[in-house]
Design a protein around this motif. Structure first.
Motif, PDB file in Angstrom:
ATOM      1  N   SER A   1       1.461  -3.287  -4.646  1.00  0.00           N
ATOM      2  CA  SER A   1       2.272  -3.258  -3.430  1.00  0.00           C
ATOM      3  C   SER A   1       1.431  -3.555  -2.189  1.00  0.00           C
ATOM      4  O   SER A   1       1.880  -4.250  -1.276  1.00  0.00           O
ATOM      5  CB  SER A   1       2.951  -1.886  -3.272  1.00  0.00           C
ATOM      6  OG  SER A   1       3.857  -1.636  -4.332  1.00  0.00           O
TER       7      SER A   1
ATOM      8  N   LEU B   1       0.930   0.887  -6.840  1.00  0.00           N
ATOM      9  CA  LEU B   1       0.551   0.926  -5.425  1.00  0.00           C
ATOM     10  C   LEU B   1      -0.436  -0.185  -5.110  1.00  0.00           C
ATOM     11  O   LEU B   1      -0.344  -0.828  -4.052  1.00  0.00           O
ATOM     12  CB  LEU B   1      -0.066   2.281  -5.081  1.00  0.00           C
ATOM     13  CG  LEU B   1      -0.575   2.453  -3.639  1.00  0.00           C
ATOM     14  CD1 LEU B   1       0.555   2.269  -2.641  1.00  0.00           C
ATOM     15  CD2 LEU B   1      -1.239   3.823  -3.471  1.00  0.00           C
TER      16      LEU B   1
ATOM     17  N   ASN C   1       4.068   3.230   0.567  1.00  0.00           N
ATOM     18  CA  ASN C   1       3.057   2.210   0.849  1.00  0.00           C
ATOM     19  C   ASN C   1       2.252   2.583   2.085  1.00  0.00           C
ATOM     20  O   ASN C   1       1.037   2.354   2.146  1.00  0.00           O
ATOM     21  CB  ASN C   1       3.717   0.847   1.052  1.00  0.00           C
ATOM     22  CG  ASN C   1       4.307   0.277  -0.227  1.00  0.00           C
ATOM     23  OD1 ASN C   1       4.042   0.779  -1.313  1.00  0.00           O
ATOM     24  ND2 ASN C   1       5.109  -0.752  -0.099  1.00  0.00           N
TER      25      ASN C   1
ATOM     26  N   VAL D   1       2.701  -3.509   5.498  1.00  0.00           N
ATOM     27  CA  VAL D   1       2.900  -2.712   4.278  1.00  0.00           C
ATOM     28  C   VAL D   1       3.875  -1.559   4.453  1.00  0.00           C
ATOM     29  O   VAL D   1       4.101  -0.792   3.515  1.00  0.00           O
ATOM     30  CB  VAL D   1       1.554  -2.150   3.762  1.00  0.00           C
ATOM     31  CG1 VAL D   1       0.550  -3.264   3.564  1.00  0.00           C
ATOM     32  CG2 VAL D   1       0.999  -1.078   4.699  1.00  0.00           C
TER      33      VAL D   1
END
Length: 225
Positions: A101, A98, A41, A35
């Protein structure tokens, strides 16, 4: 009282460099590499893991005397999975970008070796306050590691940082750094620097063989790397 405060302070600070869960103990490699193509992230995953770590440490420590030894691992999984589900709902509701992601790696916090390691080796053997301090320190250390990884990879690999364009680099990014190979290279360089600062030599062999949490993690199906 002074000794107690000093001890609690040490529990927090140990996880930042000296016993950093990622850069020194080499745990949680899966989310660390997966990530961190962007700094935000890394921060998001680090803070989500810290939330789970803090909540699970407190609950497991509070219940450590009533959880039967034979079912402690399943009990730990239930506690950890509950906090993972909660943070998932929070991110999906308030930070959907987020949440998308992080993807499946948010759910995989449930089997993160760092979480299981602190539950088995610390929270199940120490008081609530000490366990909370341990979780905060380890969470901060993990977040810093992911933030550093994400920052280096994003700056060099895409010429941006937290949405800002970096002059010169933005026009000539090294795309290798946002690819898996770049993640391994960046991680290796940061580990070397941190181990130098901590005056600790890197292990000769990577993996679970030298990890004190390996047995517990393996029984729980963790992501031990």
């Amino acid at each position: 009282m002074a000794e107690n405060k000093t001890s609690l302070g040490q529990e927090i600070t140990k996880g930042i460099i000296k016993e950093n869960p990622t850069l020194v103990m080499l745990l949680g490699m899966c989310p660390t590499l997966a990530v961190t193509t962007q700094a935000k992230n890394g921060i998001g995953m680090g803070l989500a893991t810290t939330f789970v770590l803090l909540g699970s440490n407190i609950v497991i420590s509070a219940l450590r005397k009533v959880i039967p030894d034979k079912v402690r691992i399943p009990a730990f999984i239930v506690v950890i999975a509950s906090f993972v589900t909660l943070i998932g709902f929070i991110l999906e509701g308030f930070l959907p970008e987020l949440y998308d992601s992080l993807g499946i790696y948010l759910t995989l916090i449930t089997v993160n070796c760092i979480i299981f390691g602190r539950a088995e080796m610390f929270a199940s053997k120490n008081g609530v306050l000490a366990s909370a301090c341990d979780a905060i320190g380890m969470g901060i250390g993990f977040t810093i590691a992911l933030f550093l990884m994400g920052s280096v990879r994003e700056i060099i690999g895409s010429g941006q940082w937290m949405g800002l364009n970096i002059p010169v680099i933005h026009d000539n990014p090294m795309l290798l750094f946002i690819m898996p190979a770049g993640g391994f290279f960046t991680l290796g360089m940061i580990i070397a620097i941190v181990n130098k600062l901590a005056a600790k030599k890197p292990p000769k062999e990577l993996g679970c063989s030298g990890c004190p949490n390996a047995e517990a993690c393996a029984k729980a199906g963790g992501d031990c790397q």
